[in-house]
Design a protein around this motif. Sequence first.
Motif, PDB file in Angstrom:
ATOM      1  N   LYS A  84      15.734  -4.087 -24.301  1.00 34.97           N
ATOM      2  CA  LYS A  84      16.323  -2.984 -23.542  1.00 34.97           C
ATOM      3  C   LYS A  84      17.691  -2.706 -24.137  1.00 34.97           C
ATOM      4  CE  LYS A  84      14.085  -3.465 -19.043  1.00 34.97           C
ATOM      5  NZ  LYS A  84      14.298  -3.681 -17.587  1.00 34.97           N
ATOM      6  N   GLY A 142      12.872  -1.448 -25.630  1.00 33.40           N
ATOM      7  CA  GLY A 142      11.875  -2.242 -24.922  1.00 33.40           C
ATOM      8  C   GLY A 142      10.490  -2.146 -25.521  1.00 33.40           C
ATOM      9  N   GLY A 187       5.022  -0.445 -25.793  1.00 37.91           N
ATOM     10  CA  GLY A 187       6.183   0.412 -25.599  1.00 37.91           C
ATOM     11  C   GLY A 187       5.996   1.759 -26.256  1.00 37.91           C
ATOM     12  N   TYR A 219       4.301   2.289 -22.437  1.00 36.03           N
ATOM     13  CA  TYR A 219       4.996   1.363 -21.550  1.00 36.03           C
ATOM     14  C   TYR A 219       4.093   1.027 -20.359  1.00 36.03           C
ATOM     15  CZ  TYR A 219       9.401   2.319 -23.985  1.00 36.03           C
ATOM     16  OH  TYR A 219      10.392   2.433 -24.931  1.00 36.03           O
ATOM     17  N   ARG A 243      15.761   1.423 -19.456  1.00 36.11           N
ATOM     18  CA  ARG A 243      15.449   0.802 -20.745  1.00 36.11           C
ATOM     19  C   ARG A 243      16.576   0.990 -21.750  1.00 36.11           C
ATOM     20  NH1 ARG A 243       9.914   2.421 -19.605  1.00 36.11           N
ATOM     21  NH2 ARG A 243      10.310   4.472 -20.493  1.00 36.11           N
ATOM     22  N   ASP A 279      19.842  -0.815 -20.413  1.00 35.18           N
ATOM     23  CA  ASP A 279      19.607  -2.207 -20.013  1.00 35.18           C
ATOM     24  C   ASP A 279      20.156  -2.471 -18.617  1.00 35.18           C
ATOM     25  OD1 ASP A 279      18.877  -4.841 -19.995  1.00 35.18           O
ATOM     26  OD2 ASP A 279      20.464  -5.534 -21.345  1.00 35.18           O
TER      27      ASP A 279
END
Length: 390
Positions: free
Chosen positions: A179, A198, A218, A257, A336, A339
Motif C-alpha cells: 500500500k 497493493g 491487484g 483487487y 491503497r 496506506d
Amino acid sequence: MEYKRAQELLNKYLEGNCSPEEIDLVESWYLKETDRPPALQTEPDYSALGKNIWKDIQQENTKTRKLVPFYKWAAAAAILFILGAGLYYMTNIRTAPVQSVEHFAQNDIAPGGNKAFLTLANGKRIALDDAGNGKIADQTGVSISKTADGKLVYTVSDALKSNQKNSRTANFNTIETPKGGQYQVDLPDGTKVWLNAGSSLRYLAQFAAAKREVELKGEAYFEVAKRTVDGKRLPFIVKTNIQEVEVLGTHFNINSYEDEGNTKTTLLEGSVAVHPVLTNGTIVPGRTIKPGEQSTLNASVLKVATVDTEQVLAWKEGFFMFDDENLQSIMYQVARWYDVEVEFKESGLKTKEFSGTVSRFGNVSQVLKKIELTGSVHFKIEGRRIVVMK
C-alpha cells in the motif's frame, strides 16, 4: 495570478494540454481559493448560475464536437467564476460559518511513490526503493537491474537466447507493491508492466519457448511485446484468481483487487480473450473484447461494455479520476495509495456517487477536500485512519 495568464492557463486545462505541473498549479490554486470563508453580502443565485454554465458547456461541446471530460469543465468554470466575480464578493465581507480544515493540516498524509519488493527464485527478498541503481541480481543468464527512474529491467544474455528452446529452468520471481507503492517492470520478453498499489506479479525470469505466463493480484497495466516462434505468435497469458486473459500483443489493464468483488479487464489496443476460471480450476470459454471495451467478471458472470479508457488508466498517469463512482470504491483507492484505513460512520455513505479528478501526488487532504466541496460528506483524519461521516 494575473487574470490574462489565468485565462490562458485555463484554456490549456480545458483542452487537455497542460503539463502535470500546470495541472497541479490550477488545482492547487482552486483549492486555496475555496478554503477562504464565504464573503457574500448578497447571496448569488447559484442554481441559475449552474444552469447557465451547463447550457454554455453543452453548446460549446456541440459546436466543437470535441469530447471534454465534465470534470475539466466543472473545475475551470468554478475557477473562472472566482476570477471574474469573486473579487466583488470577497470585498463585501460578511462573516459566515465555515467548516474548519485544521483536521487536514494537522494530520495530513503524504502520497505513495515507487516502492516494491522483489523476491527471487532462491527466496532472497530485495526492497527496491532501498536498492541502489544498476545491477541488483543475476539468475542463470538473466541480469536484473534497477534504473534511476524507478524501473526494474530484465536482460537475457545472448547465449541464453540462442539456447532458449532447450532451456527448462523455472526461476519464478515475484514483484510486490505495498500500500502506498507503485512500480514498473520490463519482463525478459520485453513486455512492460505497471503495477498499482497493493499488487503483485509472479513470473518466470526466463519465459519458456512455447508459453509466456504471469500471475496477477491487484491491478496492472500491460504493454505486451510481440514474440514469434517458428513463425507463429507466442501467446501471453495473465492469470488472476478467477480468470485467464489470453493475449497476442496488445495494451490492456486488469483490476483484480479481491476486496472490490469483481475483476475488470480493459482493452486499449489489440485483442484479448477473457476466460472465467471456476473454483475447481476449470477454464470456461469466455469473450473476446475490442479496444475501448471492458469486461467485468463477478461470480463467473462475464459482462462487456464500452468505457472511458482515460478514466481507467488515470492511476497510471498520476490521477484519481471518478465518474459517478460510489464513495466506497473511491475510498478503496485512497486507502491503497495513501496506506490508510477507512471507517464509515454510516453505511449509507458508501453508495453516494461523485465525479471529478485530482492528482495522486498531493497529500490526502487534496483528495478529501475536493470531495467535501460537494457538501454531502465530511472527513476526519486520525493518525492513519480516515473517518467518513455526514
